[in-house]
Design a protein around this motif. Sequence first.
Motif, short mmCIF file in Angstrom:
data_model
loop_
_atom_site.label_atom_id
_atom_site.label_comp_id
_atom_site.label_asym_id
_atom_site.label_seq_id
_atom_site.Cartn_x
_atom_site.Cartn_y
_atom_site.Cartn_z
N UNK A 346 0.83 -1.20 0.00
CA UNK A 346 0.00 0.00 0.00
C UNK A 346 0.86 1.26 0.00
N UNK A 347 2.10 1.16 0.52
CA UNK A 347 2.99 2.32 0.54
C UNK A 347 3.31 2.81 -0.87
N UNK A 348 3.30 1.90 -1.83
CA UNK A 348 3.60 2.31 -3.20
C UNK A 348 2.45 3.12 -3.79
N UNK A 349 1.22 2.72 -3.48
CA UNK A 349 0.07 3.52 -3.90
C UNK A 349 0.11 4.89 -3.23
N UNK A 350 0.42 4.89 -1.94
CA UNK A 350 0.44 6.15 -1.21
C UNK A 350 1.49 7.10 -1.80
N UNK A 351 2.68 6.58 -2.09
CA UNK A 351 3.73 7.42 -2.66
C UNK A 351 3.30 8.01 -3.99
N UNK A 352 2.62 7.21 -4.83
CA UNK A 352 2.18 7.71 -6.13
C UNK A 352 1.13 8.79 -5.99
N UNK A 353 0.11 8.54 -5.17
CA UNK A 353 -0.99 9.50 -5.04
C UNK A 353 -0.50 10.78 -4.38
N UNK A 354 0.35 10.66 -3.37
CA UNK A 354 0.88 11.86 -2.73
C UNK A 354 1.79 12.63 -3.68
N UNK A 355 2.53 11.93 -4.53
CA UNK A 355 3.34 12.61 -5.54
C UNK A 355 2.45 13.36 -6.52
N UNK A 356 1.37 12.73 -6.96
CA UNK A 356 0.43 13.40 -7.88
C UNK A 356 -0.13 14.66 -7.24
N UNK A 357 -0.51 14.56 -5.96
CA UNK A 357 -1.06 15.72 -5.26
C UNK A 357 -0.01 16.82 -5.14
N UNK A 358 1.21 16.45 -4.78
CA UNK A 358 2.27 17.43 -4.64
C UNK A 358 2.57 18.13 -5.96
N UNK A 359 2.38 17.43 -7.05
CA UNK A 359 2.69 17.98 -8.37
C UNK A 359 1.52 18.74 -8.98
N UNK A 360 0.51 19.06 -8.20
CA UNK A 360 -0.59 19.86 -8.70
C UNK A 360 -1.58 19.11 -9.56
N UNK A 361 -1.50 17.78 -9.58
CA UNK A 361 -2.42 17.00 -10.39
C UNK A 361 -3.78 16.92 -9.71
N UNK A 362 -4.81 16.73 -10.53
CA UNK A 362 -6.15 16.48 -9.99
C UNK A 362 -6.80 15.26 -10.64
N UNK A 363 -6.04 14.51 -11.46
CA UNK A 363 -6.61 13.32 -12.11
C UNK A 363 -5.52 12.31 -12.42
N UNK A 364 -5.86 11.03 -12.26
CA UNK A 364 -5.07 9.93 -12.78
C UNK A 364 -6.00 9.06 -13.63
N UNK A 365 -5.47 8.61 -14.76
CA UNK A 365 -6.24 7.70 -15.61
C UNK A 365 -5.74 6.28 -15.38
N UNK A 366 -6.63 5.38 -14.94
CA UNK A 366 -6.29 3.96 -14.81
C UNK A 366 -6.51 3.32 -16.17
N UNK A 367 -5.41 3.07 -16.83
CA UNK A 367 -5.39 2.68 -18.25
C UNK A 367 -5.86 1.24 -18.45
#
Length: 847
Positions: A346-367
Amino acid sequence: MTASVLRFRQWMFKSSGSDEWMPAVVPGCVHADLLRNRVIADPFGSDNERELQWIDKLDWDYETRFDVPAEMLLLPSLELEFDGLDTYADVSLNGRPVLSADNMFRRWSADVKGIAAEKDNVLRVVFRSPVREDLPKLQALGIALPAANDQSELGGLGDDKISVFARKAPYHYGWDWGPRFVTSGIWREARLAGWRGSRIADFFIRQDEITAQTARLTAQVEVRTLAACAAVLRISEGGRRWERQVELRPGTDVLSVELELEQPRLWWCRGLGKPERHAFKAELLRLDDGEPIDEATVVTGLRTVRLNTERDERGSRFVLELNGVPVFAKGANHIPHDSFPSEVPVEKYRAEVEAAAECGMNMLRVWGGGLYEDSAFYDLCDEHGLMVWQDFMFACSMYPSDDAFLASVAAEAEDNLKRLRRHPSLVLWCGNNEIDSAWSQYDEQGGWGWKGRFSAEQRSAIWSGYEKLFHVLLPRAVEAFSPGVPYWPSSPLARLSGDAGQHGHADAGEGDVHYWGVWHGMEPFEAFRGNVGRFMSEYGFQSFPQLSTIRTYAEESELELESRPMLAHQKHGGGNQRIRHFMNLYMSEPKDFPSFVYRSQVLQAEAMKEAMEAHRRAKPYCMGSLYWQMNDCWPAASWSGIDYFGHWKALQYQAKRSFRETLLSFGDSGGLRSLHAVTDRPGGVRGRLTLRLLEFDGTERRREAMEVRLDEAGSSVLLAFRDEDWLGGLPADSAVLVAALEEDGGAPLAEAWHYFVPLKQQRLERPRIAVTEAEDGSWTVSSDTLARQVRLAAEQAGRFSDNFFDVLPGLPRTVSFHGASGQPARPGRISWMSMQDTGADRIEGGS
């Protein structure tokens, strides 16, 4: 309710033709178990992938032995429950067959009352080889359905592409960024569940009408009942309570209660408000004595979402509206974090989502070539205000359409729609990735050349099957099980009409666009500026991961582009040489392989900067920018911004700058150079813009300032000029124009640097860089001359708040360091390099 759950702790596995049992881990997969038992070498090491293709040709047995507590055995219902079986599995308990599975994406269960014993139960799961299971289906069909990324030759199957027949993660068969490991195993949790009376099987809060004043909702409670009884269904939230009397009868029923909340707290994505969530509780109580029967809780967010595709003067919009507010979507495409998904913590998901938030993102596409993600991923997106564009798991292939296949997909869709529909972050369901445009039914010259392989009768049958799946079955499933969430049949797609305009192109003025002219078409980076659609859902450029990641699959002697491990970990044919081509186009020759790796990341970041900022400059014509790709499933050269081990590449830091709430960006407008400003802040921005013309030694030659006011609705051109007018005779190869925007009150909002000539033509001197620690624990990076793309590296695990940035005398950079846990930490020894230190005629930087 009297209920009990037993989870199986000790598993063994073996190949079906062997007598040698070995310890196994569940959830898991056969490749990971073979590695743990040292039967195989690291699948991600060197070019080991090729030597491990025998694994998917065998059947594999998994077995566990267990006892059942006597009180659990007395319960009237006992069921085996599997959250994920990958993929063709026969399940037996105490020698009696109880279940046969054929879809990785489904939940499976079996009634074992009367089969389970108190002592010495034997549960066996036999996984049939996906290869041997599906080859006969290909032979029976008589035609080879297109499957562009199925690496059948690597798998020893020649041209026999069988991935389309299995309801299994498509990327397991290989992709142009990932390896071919066709897995088998119990990849999600398995358990024995017992219960009596009635059981809440599903609890959903349907959102009928949401406004800032009132939320009208329907609580839908799916109840399984063994014995009839009168009951009270109670729904509660935040101290409020709703009740109704119900008659529970044997079987399964869906009970409904209408709810109304005044002044509801709404869920918003990042930048628009707080991602508020509500906890609803459902309780079943006996009518006669009030004793509890069962209860369930669901946490969800209240919001409306609409995909606006209305016609306008420039074509058709493609904009997501959250609670009635148009949103510019900023983000990236997400792929599975590992070739073996059960190995993702779960830490890997957390790192990704927190990175997206830190980078000003508001969307991820699950391909759509991966998998329906673990619930932890969506929980994190809910928490951090990240919208999710969710593909169904179909990509870059044409699929069968026989009744059995469609029935399997229908069950898969129901399972996943019901599992994920509570998440307010999930704002769009998409039928597939790139299939409509690849086939190109309404344009005889369009597509990927697939149609020409088939007769007219075969083409008609294949397209008819496509329409059954993506224009009938899946949209009906979304409407039935996740009402209120829009459905889009395929990405990219211009519109739903049956003509040539159906297929997405950058100049179509409608729909979403995958623009790959720069990478696949070898067009220059500047082509991103002229190829902007209404929503850019894919675009990308490759780079290498950092050197420490490369060293996990290549020895020191193999650090060159054409070595076997380097080619094995570059899944796009000719990709390494393509990076070299663009590097020669935009940069001087790197001095060595580490310099090449560093420069490849700078190159990728520069390409994506062109794209991301061109998209934002085009707001509101363009209302979405999702680059390819956020992450990796193994260590490799790829399009990712974060490598397999979580290291940020230069792209990720550039995304943080280009996706910030307010952006300054230099572009072109009407034949002139232009400075654009765009903000996503509700209500807009007022501030002061300062422009400074600086020589590379920091000397200021010109300064201008102006007051600006930005509207959040679109992009503004603040300045249009000719380079020579601003330079005023100053050499173009030795000057930079720095634009800085400060909010009223002095808070910095945005910054942009404009170089008058490309990097390759700039007159750069070797910088003397200094990195000094401040009292507050931050670090200041300064230089005696312009230092391009300064990359900091720390001795300790973690990362800096900014990296790969330019430094001028008088314009230092201040950064902080966070350890692997994400908390402030000491970096240890810091080293650095710049572009000037990595050229063939330069000396490496200091530390």
